[in-house]
Design an enzyme around this catalytic site. Structure first.
Site, short mmCIF file in Angstrom:
data_model
loop_
_atom_site.label_atom_id
_atom_site.label_comp_id
_atom_site.label_asym_id
_atom_site.label_seq_id
_atom_site.Cartn_x
_atom_site.Cartn_y
_atom_site.Cartn_z
N PRO A 24 0.82 -1.21 0.00
CA PRO A 24 0.00 0.00 0.00
C PRO A 24 0.86 1.26 0.00
O PRO A 24 1.83 1.36 0.74
CB PRO A 24 -0.78 -0.10 1.30
CG PRO A 24 -0.37 -1.38 1.95
CD PRO A 24 0.91 -1.78 1.33
N GLU A 25 0.48 2.19 -0.84
CA GLU A 25 1.12 3.50 -0.89
C GLU A 25 0.12 4.51 -0.33
O GLU A 25 -0.93 4.11 0.17
CB GLU A 25 1.53 3.82 -2.33
CG GLU A 25 2.38 2.70 -2.95
CD GLU A 25 2.80 2.96 -4.38
OE1 GLU A 25 2.95 4.14 -4.74
OE2 GLU A 25 2.97 2.00 -5.13
N HIS A 59 -2.79 -15.44 9.07
CA HIS A 59 -1.95 -14.26 9.32
C HIS A 59 -2.70 -13.09 9.93
O HIS A 59 -2.36 -11.94 9.71
CB HIS A 59 -1.23 -13.82 8.04
CG HIS A 59 -0.56 -14.94 7.31
ND1 HIS A 59 0.53 -15.60 7.82
CD2 HIS A 59 -0.84 -15.52 6.12
CE1 HIS A 59 0.90 -16.55 6.97
NE2 HIS A 59 0.08 -16.53 5.94
N ARG A 100 3.37 -11.23 5.35
CA ARG A 100 4.83 -11.12 5.33
C ARG A 100 5.41 -10.54 6.62
O ARG A 100 6.64 -10.51 6.77
CB ARG A 100 5.28 -10.31 4.10
CG ARG A 100 4.96 -11.05 2.81
CD ARG A 100 5.33 -10.24 1.59
NE ARG A 100 6.76 -10.16 1.38
CZ ARG A 100 7.32 -9.51 0.37
NH1 ARG A 100 6.57 -8.89 -0.50
NH2 ARG A 100 8.63 -9.47 0.25
N ARG A 148 20.37 17.41 -3.41
CA ARG A 148 20.38 15.98 -3.73
C ARG A 148 20.72 15.79 -5.19
O ARG A 148 20.47 16.66 -6.02
CB ARG A 148 19.01 15.36 -3.42
CG ARG A 148 18.65 15.43 -1.95
CD ARG A 148 17.34 14.72 -1.67
NE ARG A 148 16.88 14.96 -0.32
CZ ARG A 148 17.14 14.16 0.70
NH1 ARG A 148 17.87 13.07 0.52
NH2 ARG A 148 16.67 14.43 1.89
#
Length: 282
Positions: free
Chosen positions: A2-3, A93, A116, A160
DNA sequence: AAACAAACCTGTGCGC
DNA sequence: TGCGCACAGGTTTGTT
């Protein structure tokens, strides 16, 4: 997985389905999901409290409790939050379960499911946030919640160097953009993943910032992106639909929907699969 | 300092 | 059908 758009959709679900309901009981079935503060802190910190707000910073969900404590939920790659009637068969899970006070006579539970186990649930004293969750202080601006424009982005990119895509994935530059949306944003503004920041005009950075806001907002509107594996669903179990609007992600070998002349290519960049149109993106 | 690989886990899909 | 390998929405840590 998920973003920002998926996390925001989950946050909204928690806001409407969990906030305001007392947490009657807490079960932790897997220590790893609560590794940061431990099982005791999570069980004791949540039992008997009521969530009063659900906020978000980038991909972090932050909930406030009436006790004064806070809860951080990060879904990482495979985490899901679901609200289901008590007694419903829990999927494999399911690591954390919150028993919620009944609403409109309906007994329900909130589940944190995470195959996971990269994701986590943290209960903490907000006064100790800097020590418990040091990564929060380093997050860049949230393109949806914070003021975010070309000026802000240019400031975050200043000093950067290197290719633009890894910088979009860097949560210290912008909080919330992940692999799918980085590719979609770059395609919309016609920039290839490899373009270096020093070659970007201020005007291009304005467009980039605008596209980030635009695409994330559109994706939120669509309830996020659910891929073939249907891993991502909201708290009601609904899939998102923004995948129908993807123009490059997951479209390797298919014709570019913008130029119609070239097929989408896929390469590995900084260890992440990267899709782009060699004609539209320079 | 930056660029890259590996690590953390489990599941799935593919080629052989 | 089975097996081994590559790969998956994220982030941190260690190594060149």
């Amino acid at each position: 997985m998920p973003e920002l758009p998926e996390v925001e959709t989950v946050r909204r679900g928690i806001e409407s389905r969990v906030v305001g309901r007392k947490i009657l009981d807490v079960e932790v079935g897997r220590e790893r999901s609560v590794r940061r503060v431990g099982k005791e802190a999570v069980v004791h910190g949540l039992t008997g409290t009521t969530m009063v707000a659900a906020r978000r910073r980038g991909k972090y969900i932050l909930c406030d409790l009436d006790s004064g404590d806070a809860v951080m939920i990060h879904l990482r790659m495979s985490g899901r939050v679901l609200v289901e009637p008590t007694g419903t068969q829990r999927p494999a899970h399911t690591h954390v379960v919150l028993q919620l006070a009944p609403r409109d006579g309906l007994h329900e539970e909130m589940w944190f499911v995470d195959p996971r186990t990269f994701g986590e649930v943290v209960v903490y004293d907000p006064r100790l946030e800097a020590e418990v969750l040091p990564e929060l202080a380093k997050l860049g601006p949230d393109p949806i919640s914070d003021r975010f424009d070309g000026g802000v982005l240019a400031e975050r990119l200043a000093g950067r160097r290197g290719a633009i895509k890894p910088l979009l994935l860097n949560q210290h530059v912008v909080a919330g953009v992940g692999n799918i949306y980085a590719d979609e944003v770059l395609h919309r503004v016609g920039l290839r993943w490899s373009r270096t920041v020093d070659t970007l005009s201020r005007k291009k950075i304005d467009k980039l910032a605008f596209a980030i806001r635009e695409i994330l907002a559109e994706a939120i509107e669509s309830g996020g992106s659910t891929l073939q594996d249907t891993q991502y669903v909201d708290v009601e179990g609904n899939v998102g639909s923004f995948q129908e609007n993807h123009r490059v992600y997951g479209r390797e070998g298919l014709g570019c929907l913008t130029c119609g002349k070239t097929s989408i290519r896929r390469v590995m960049v900084a260890g992440r699969s990267t899709a782009y149109c060699p004609r539209c993106q320079r």
